[in-house]
Design an enzyme around this catalytic site. Sequence first.
Site, PDB file in Angstrom:
ATOM      1  N   ARG A  27     -10.950  -0.386  14.500  1.00 20.74           N
ATOM      2  CA  ARG A  27     -10.764   0.471  13.339  1.00 20.74           C
ATOM      3  C   ARG A  27     -11.671  -0.089  12.251  1.00 20.74           C
ATOM      4  NH1 ARG A  27      -4.769   1.241  10.834  1.00 20.74           N
ATOM      5  NH2 ARG A  27      -5.277  -0.850  10.122  1.00 20.74           N
TER       6      ARG A  27
ATOM      7  N   TYR B 161      15.377  29.825   8.980  1.00 22.34           N
ATOM      8  CA  TYR B 161      14.104  30.428   9.407  1.00 22.34           C
ATOM      9  C   TYR B 161      13.966  30.420  10.925  1.00 22.34           C
ATOM     10  CZ  TYR B 161      12.125  30.282   4.665  1.00 22.34           C
ATOM     11  OH  TYR B 161      11.863  30.480   3.329  1.00 22.34           O
TER      12      TYR B 161
ATOM     13  N   LYS C 219       0.849  -1.204   0.000  1.00 27.25           N
ATOM     14  CA  LYS C 219       0.000   0.000   0.000  1.00 27.25           C
ATOM     15  C   LYS C 219       0.878   1.244   0.000  1.00 27.25           C
ATOM     16  CE  LYS C 219      -0.341  -0.379   5.040  1.00 27.25           C
ATOM     17  NZ  LYS C 219      -1.160  -0.876   6.153  1.00 27.25           N
TER      18      LYS C 219
ATOM     19  N   MET D  86      11.732  24.088   3.120  1.00 23.87           N
ATOM     20  CA  MET D  86      11.014  23.275   2.139  1.00 23.87           C
ATOM     21  C   MET D  86      11.971  22.558   1.188  1.00 23.87           C
ATOM     22  SD  MET D  86       8.139  24.436  -0.643  1.00 23.87           S
ATOM     23  CE  MET D  86       7.061  25.196   0.555  1.00 23.87           C
TER      24      MET D  86
HETATM   25  C1  LIG Z   1      -0.398  -1.883   6.782  1.00 25.14           C
HETATM   26  C2  LIG Z   1      -0.993  -3.189   7.138  1.00 25.14           C
HETATM   27  C3  LIG Z   1      -0.191  -4.332   7.272  1.00 25.14           C
HETATM   28  C4  LIG Z   1       1.308  -4.273   7.235  1.00 25.14           C
HETATM   29  O1  LIG Z   1       1.765  -3.701   8.440  1.00 25.14           O
HETATM   30  P1  LIG Z   1       3.327  -3.574   8.775  1.00 25.14           P
HETATM   31  O2  LIG Z   1       3.368  -3.142  10.194  1.00 25.14           O
HETATM   32  O3  LIG Z   1       3.870  -2.542   7.849  1.00 25.14           O
HETATM   33  O4  LIG Z   1       3.924  -4.897   8.537  1.00 25.14           O
HETATM   34  C5  LIG Z   1      -0.830  -5.548   7.481  1.00 25.14           C
HETATM   35  N1  LIG Z   1      -2.175  -5.620   7.576  1.00 25.14           N
HETATM   36  C6  LIG Z   1      -2.972  -4.540   7.500  1.00 25.14           C
HETATM   37  C7  LIG Z   1      -4.436  -4.684   7.651  1.00 25.14           C
HETATM   38  C8  LIG Z   1      -2.406  -3.279   7.286  1.00 25.14           C
HETATM   39  O5  LIG Z   1      -3.192  -2.201   7.235  1.00 25.14           O
END
Ligand SMILES: *Cc1c(COP(=O)(O)O)cnc(C)c1O
Length: 375
Positions: free
Chosen positions: A142, A264, A44, A317
């Site tokens: 969640r 800055y 992802k 930046m």
């Molecule tokens: C992001 C995610 C993972 C992977 O998690 P890591 O801690 O990066 O290994 C696995 N399962 C779900 C549902 C996730 O959202």
Amino acid sequence: MELIAGPPALETGARLTIDLSALAANWQFLARHVEPAECAAVVKADAYGLGIAPAGRALWDAGARTFFVAHLTEARALRAALPAATIYVLGGLNPGSAPLYREIEARPVLGSLEEIAEWADAARGICAGCKAAIHIDTGMNRLGLSLAEASEVAVRLAAGTLGFTPCLVMSHLACADTPDNPLDARQLERFREAAAQFPGIPASLANSAATLEGGDFRFDLCRPGIALYGGAARGGVPETAPVVRLEARVIQVRDGAVGETVGYGATQTLARASRIAVLSLGYADGVLRAASSSDTHPGASVLLNGARCPLIGRISMDLVAVDVTDVSPPVQRGDRAVLLGDGIGVDELARHAGTIGYEVLTSLGHRYQRIYVGK
Ligand SMILES: *Cc1c(COP(=O)(O)O)cnc(C)c1O
């Protein structure tokens, strides 16, 4: 072989090198560790910022066959790179999106009774034969069905009235990075009971931390993300090889007199006559501003000519100033500073910014040249 992406080197300020052999080796290490369970790959957020197509191809070549993304658009990008992969979309079913799952040949992870009802409708028509997973919440609060809802779904499945047969049941751990947390054992127990109500359907619980833990957390399919990319999954030091190297060009070296301030907000005053190198990258490139330095709080450091050089003042930046007074041979315009690599890991930079390696990786910018090596 090298694959070069992004703008040409002379038009950029920084360079990101992504080691696809290290990525592949990390996956293979985890896959061996969890045998006989299958090891998937979580890609992802553009493979944690590294590029979903090249990362996906490297993982496929290493042996990964099952992938998880968050959004359909990520599934679409991965499908273009990997025609035969199994792709799950963790974010589930957007209303009306079922036909897109058929088109992309991706599998939604269904996390509510509404999504299940919508999918069941689609499975009777346009999505006949398509596959979907079910997400059960075991304590994260969640996404996912409650335990009671999961039982209800299991009863309907057994009675033949669900409308489809899930191809995977999964849950997600809240505290796997802290193995002593009692929530881990509680989630494991709850998931065991919930998954047992779906006999014959593969089950999946483990993120990277739980994949490394192994044992009872493995079930049929593990879902590591951060460990593939060399980040620490269980706090402390990473247990897999680093994958990224970030270097920035020195665009100017200047003298600063004692008592002058840098950057800055004038947050840092030079305590001695200093040589200051200015690097051509900043928070727009993922060097999180929270890693800035001030008189009261030291910030991150970089490597120049092999020497550790502390940042001075705020990260801008597009620019970062570092103290190179003591570096020998002297730093010159055109030299490259190492921000990630040669022992500086994503978790070190993250600590300076008060965050985690995941955020450093997914903040990596798109202005620099990207070089994919080791394939
Ligand atoms: C992001 C995610 C993972 C992977 O998690 P890591 O801690 O990066 O290994 C696995 N399962 C779900 C549902 C996730 O959202």
